[in-house]
Design a protein around this motif. Structure first.
Motif, PDB file in Angstrom:
ATOM      1  N   LEU A  73       0.814  -1.215   0.000  1.00 27.55           N
ATOM      2  CA  LEU A  73       0.000   0.000   0.000  1.00 27.55           C
ATOM      3  C   LEU A  73       0.850   1.268   0.000  1.00 27.55           C
ATOM      4  CD1 LEU A  73      -2.841  -0.976   2.499  1.00 27.55           C
ATOM      5  CD2 LEU A  73      -3.158  -0.320   0.113  1.00 27.55           C
TER       6      LEU A  73
ATOM      7  N   MET B 131      -3.347   8.082   4.821  1.00 25.46           N
ATOM      8  CA  MET B 131      -4.207   6.898   4.901  1.00 25.46           C
ATOM      9  C   MET B 131      -4.298   6.405   6.340  1.00 25.46           C
ATOM     10  SD  MET B 131      -3.070   4.430   1.714  1.00 25.46           S
ATOM     11  CE  MET B 131      -1.456   4.129   2.457  1.00 25.46           C
TER      12      MET B 131
ATOM     13  N   ASP C 271     -12.588   3.161   2.148  1.00 23.15           N
ATOM     14  CA  ASP C 271     -12.408   3.450   0.727  1.00 23.15           C
ATOM     15  C   ASP C 271     -11.870   2.239  -0.028  1.00 23.15           C
ATOM     16  OD1 ASP C 271     -13.061   6.345   0.710  1.00 23.15           O
ATOM     17  OD2 ASP C 271     -11.371   6.431   2.098  1.00 23.15           O
ATOM     18  N   LYS C 272     -11.229   1.344   0.713  1.00 20.92           N
ATOM     19  CA  LYS C 272     -10.640   0.166   0.084  1.00 20.92           C
ATOM     20  C   LYS C 272     -10.565  -0.949   1.114  1.00 20.92           C
ATOM     21  CE  LYS C 272      -6.598  -1.165  -2.716  1.00 20.92           C
ATOM     22  NZ  LYS C 272      -5.290  -0.704  -3.248  1.00 20.92           N
ATOM     23  N   THR C 273     -10.696  -2.170   0.654  1.00 20.27           N
ATOM     24  CA  THR C 273     -10.613  -3.335   1.532  1.00 20.27           C
ATOM     25  C   THR C 273      -9.690  -4.364   0.896  1.00 20.27           C
ATOM     26  OG1 THR C 273     -12.875  -2.970   2.319  1.00 20.27           O
ATOM     27  CG2 THR C 273     -11.922  -5.126   2.723  1.00 20.27           C
ATOM     28  N   ILE C 274      -8.811  -4.935   1.700  1.00 22.91           N
ATOM     29  CA  ILE C 274      -7.850  -5.920   1.202  1.00 22.91           C
ATOM     30  C   ILE C 274      -7.949  -7.183   2.051  1.00 22.91           C
ATOM     31  CG2 ILE C 274      -5.394  -6.460   0.918  1.00 22.91           C
ATOM     32  CD1 ILE C 274      -4.897  -3.530   0.370  1.00 22.91           C
TER      33      ILE C 274
ATOM     34  N   TYR D  38      -8.703  -2.708   6.274  1.00 16.43           N
ATOM     35  CA  TYR D  38      -9.543  -1.606   5.814  1.00 16.43           C
ATOM     36  C   TYR D  38      -8.699  -0.341   5.659  1.00 16.43           C
ATOM     37  CZ  TYR D  38     -13.188  -4.798   7.430  1.00 16.43           C
ATOM     38  OH  TYR D  38     -13.981  -5.897   7.624  1.00 16.43           O
ATOM     39  N   ILE D  39      -8.971   0.404   4.590  1.00 17.97           N
ATOM     40  CA  ILE D  39      -8.197   1.610   4.295  1.00 17.97           C
ATOM     41  C   ILE D  39      -9.148   2.786   4.105  1.00 17.97           C
ATOM     42  CG2 ILE D  39      -6.566   2.709   2.719  1.00 17.97           C
ATOM     43  CD1 ILE D  39      -6.856  -1.013   2.526  1.00 17.97           C
ATOM     44  N   TRP D  40      -8.849   3.883   4.794  1.00 15.53           N
ATOM     45  CA  TRP D  40      -9.565   5.145   4.610  1.00 15.53           C
ATOM     46  C   TRP D  40      -8.571   6.176   4.087  1.00 15.53           C
ATOM     47  CZ3 TRP D  40     -10.371   1.736   8.497  1.00 15.53           C
ATOM     48  CH2 TRP D  40     -11.686   1.293   8.698  1.00 15.53           C
ATOM     49  N   CYS D  41      -8.925   6.821   2.999  1.00 12.44           N
ATOM     50  CA  CYS D  41      -8.044   7.804   2.368  1.00 12.44           C
ATOM     51  C   CYS D  41      -8.538   9.216   2.675  1.00 12.44           C
ATOM     52  CB  CYS D  41      -7.993   7.585   0.860  1.00 12.44           C
ATOM     53  SG  CYS D  41      -7.412   5.935   0.389  1.00 12.44           S
TER      54      CYS D  41
END
Length: 253
Positions: free
Chosen positions: A123, A222, A236-239, A249-252
């Motif tokens: 990331l 992030m 905003d994104k999940t891996i 979990y990712i928040w931008c």
């Protein structure tokens, strides 16, 4: 402060044990009246099962159910072993240094693993000179791994519990790592100093974490949370860092 103490899951767990005790006595008495004799280990197990059920109904986190289940049997086992007092003192000191912050923060010791570290490294791969902090860094695995992979970056960890913090400092020293480890509460940090903040905390801590992140994190940064989501905003994104395991979990911003 008093309200915070009264809301603490550890205190609730103690009160649940107290509540389960008379229920256990009533159950054992009823079985005795029916000519069903119970051994002491069985009585302790009944106490544990009742405590675990009440804990589950009270909505506490799942690990408190396990603690409630095992508490009475563990006490009985310890008393039957007739161990020297020094053993109990050593165990108490070890657990206190490992988990003493859990009562206040409601965040137990959660270690991540190499697959999560790999996902985080990917990331931040396109961020030269990246500055990342792991809040609740435990034994320092993530920070040490990233510092080894990315000599251009600045990687820090902050940990409140003394023993994990000391272990991470020793590991960094032995490895000659540039990773930095601070002892303290992440609330004292300024998230605006970092390009990425990694957290593996607990559901109880996520609302406060999000409020702090909203106040302090800068555009382009992030917030990463392993396993635990934030109710106030969808990620905003999940891996899927581990197959069949928790998500990252990712928040931008």
């Amino acid at each position: 402060m008093l309200q915070q103490i009264l809301r603490a899951p550890a205190l609730k767990a103690i009160l649940i044990q107290v509540l389960a005790f008379p229920l256990m006595l009533l159950l054992v008495y009823g079985l005795a009246r029916a000519s069903v004799a119970m051994s002491l280990p069985a009585v302790a197990l009944v106490q544990g099962v009742l405590a675990a059920l009440i804990t589950w109904r009270a909505g506490l986190a799942r690990w408190w159910c396990a603690i409630g289940l095992l508490f009475a049997p563990a006490l009985l086992a310890a008393s039957l072993l007739d161990l020297p007092p020094a053993v109990f003192l050593a165990a108490f000191v070890f657990l206190l240094s490992m988990y003493w912050s859990t009562f206040r923060t409601q965040v137990p010791f959660y270690p991540s693993g190499p697959k999560v570290w790999q996902a985080v490294a990917e990331l931040i791969a396109d961020r030269p000179g990246v500055r990342l902090v792991d809040i609740g860094s435990g034994l320092g695995g993530l920070v040490l791994d990233l510092a080894r992979r990315r000599p251009d970056g600045q990687f820090s960890g902050i940990e409140l519990a003394p023993l994990p913090w000391l272990a991470s400092r020793v590991r960094a020293g032995l490895a000659g790592s540039r990773a930095r480890f601070l002892r303290g509460d992440y609330e004292a940090l300024d998230f605006g100093r970092y390009d990425a903040v990694f957290a593996y905390l607990s559901p109880a801590a996520m609302a406060a974490l999000w409020r702090k992140a909203e106040r302090e994190m800068l555009p382009g940064s992030m917030l990463l949370s392993y396993e635990f989501q934030i109710a106030a905003r969808a990620p905003d994104k999940t891996i899927a860092a581990t197959e069949g395991g928790p998500l990252l979990y990712i928040w931008c911003f």
